[in-house]
Design a protein around this motif. Structure first.
Motif, PDB file in Angstrom:
ATOM      1  N   GLU A  23     -91.623   0.391 -41.090  1.00  0.00           N
ATOM      2  CA  GLU A  23     -93.077   0.335 -40.862  1.00  0.00           C
ATOM      3  C   GLU A  23     -93.582   1.647 -40.260  1.00  0.00           C
ATOM      4  N   HIS A  34     -88.479  -7.123 -46.182  1.00  0.00           N
ATOM      5  CA  HIS A  34     -88.862  -7.474 -44.800  1.00  0.00           C
ATOM      6  C   HIS A  34     -88.951  -8.981 -44.583  1.00  0.00           C
ATOM      7  N   GLU A  42     -94.873 -11.171 -43.215  1.00  0.00           N
ATOM      8  CA  GLU A  42     -94.049 -10.464 -44.207  1.00  0.00           C
ATOM      9  C   GLU A  42     -93.834 -11.323 -45.448  1.00  0.00           C
ATOM     10  N   ASP A  52     -91.874  -5.346 -48.453  1.00  0.00           N
ATOM     11  CA  ASP A  52     -91.992  -6.655 -47.824  1.00  0.00           C
ATOM     12  C   ASP A  52     -91.149  -7.731 -48.500  1.00  0.00           C
TER      13      ASP A  52
END
Ligand SMILES: [Fe+2]
Ligand SMILES: [Fe+2]
Length: 327
Positions: free
Chosen positions: A176, A279, A242, A276
């Motif tokens: 991030e 993630h 996420e 993501d």
């Protein structure tokens, strides 16, 4: 000045007050007087912009406010009073954790099942197929309140976790925050997209335009992040965030392409399609999973955080789609 610091500009302006409390608070922050206590009767939007303003003192602050006000006892007192109201509102909306077998070890799959079954209104779907360019620009302005400080609220949580969860959260945060490259910071990618679209990429530039729902989203993340007691809720919120990002990010990118809007903003969303998908596994399994293995008493709070993420996004989507006549 580096490319990254050019696109993420330091915030300068306090928000416009939205009622008598924020009016007094903004004035007192500038002139150094103590902040008032929470009044007995308080309009939700007035309370939300006040809490948002106080919370920002813990991020990058305001040029007009002395950095030392962050820990001024009157600031902390009002923050706690407003946080108490917010937490009570969020807990009142939460229906409780869903029933599932397997104890805390089954949390990640139970979360994915909940999200799969969740049917909320989707702004990304609307952007993909129907939104006008003006509506998309409006949405990006509202999103900028969070995306220009993307991942910052959960960064508070890092030192509060047991070893395995701490290591996994840092793995996610490393992405991030750009993996050591300032121009790859997700907040910087979003700022670059805004600038390419002719929008102001300064933090807080659009705060006066955002509805209550956006303030509530940001205040909830700060509440969970700033209070160690609520670390479970912070990570549950992260996992739900996420897990509801990859597919919507693809839709956002396709919507931007349909409208011929800036490539730079598409790049931000395309980055999230890939990132993501990884993630969501990291957040649900390695971060929440290992937290719950060591601190199973946080299970309810993890679900509270996950629910709050979905619920606040549903409320924002319903509000905007209704206003756009698209509900
Ligand atoms: Fe991101
Ligand atoms: Fe992410």
């Amino acid at each position: 000045m580096s490319e990254a610091s050019e696109v993420v500009r330091r915030p300068t302006h306090l928000p416009k007050p939205r009622g008598p409390l924020s009016e007094r608070v903004v004035a007192a922050l500038v002139d150094g007087r103590p902040l008032p206590e929470r009044p007995a009767v308080l309009d939700e939007e007035d309370g939300a912009i006040t809490l948002w303003t106080i919370d920002e003192l813990s991020y990058r602050g305001f040029a007009e406010v002395d950095d030392d006000r962050e820990w001024d006892p009157s600031v902390v007192r009002l923050r706690r009073q407003l946080e108490h109201d917010l937490e009570a509102r969020l807990r009142a909306r939460w229906p409780g954790r869903p029933a599932y077998d397997g104890g805390v070890g089954a949390f990640p799959d139970a979360l994915f099942a909940e999200i799969e079954a969740h049917e909320g209104p989707s702004l990304a779907r609307y952007v993909h197929t129907d939104a006008t360019a003006d509506q998309v620009l409006e949405l990006l302005q509202l999103r900028s309140i969070y995306h220009l400080k993307e991942s910052d609220p959960v960064a508070w949580v890092v030192p509060r976790l047991p070893v395995a969860a701490r290591a996994s959260l840092m793995e996610l945060q490393y992405d991030e925050y750009g993996a050591g490259r300032p121009e790859q910071l997700h907040a910087a990618l979003f700022a670059k997209g805004m600038a390419a679209l002719g929008l102001d990429p300064t933090e807080h530039a659009y705060v006066d335009q955002v509805p209550l729902e956006v303030l509530e989203q940001n205040n909830a993340m700060s509440l969970f992040g700033l209070n160690r007691r609520l670390r479970g809720a912070a990570l549950g919120h992260l996992a739900a965030f996420e897990a509801t990002s990859s597919l919507p990010s693809r839709r956002m990118a396709q919507g931007l392409e349909r409208l011929g809007l800036a490539e730079e903003m598409r790049a931000y969303y395309l980055e999230h399609v890939e990132a993501d998908a990884v993630h969501e596994q990291l957040a649900a399994r390695a971060i929440c999973g290992s937290l719950l293995a060591e601190e199973p008493e946080l299970e309810d709070d993890v679900w509270l955080g996950a629910f709050t993420c979905l619920d606040l996004e549903d409320r924002l989507a319903a509000h905007l789609l209704d206003r756009w006549g698209a509900a």
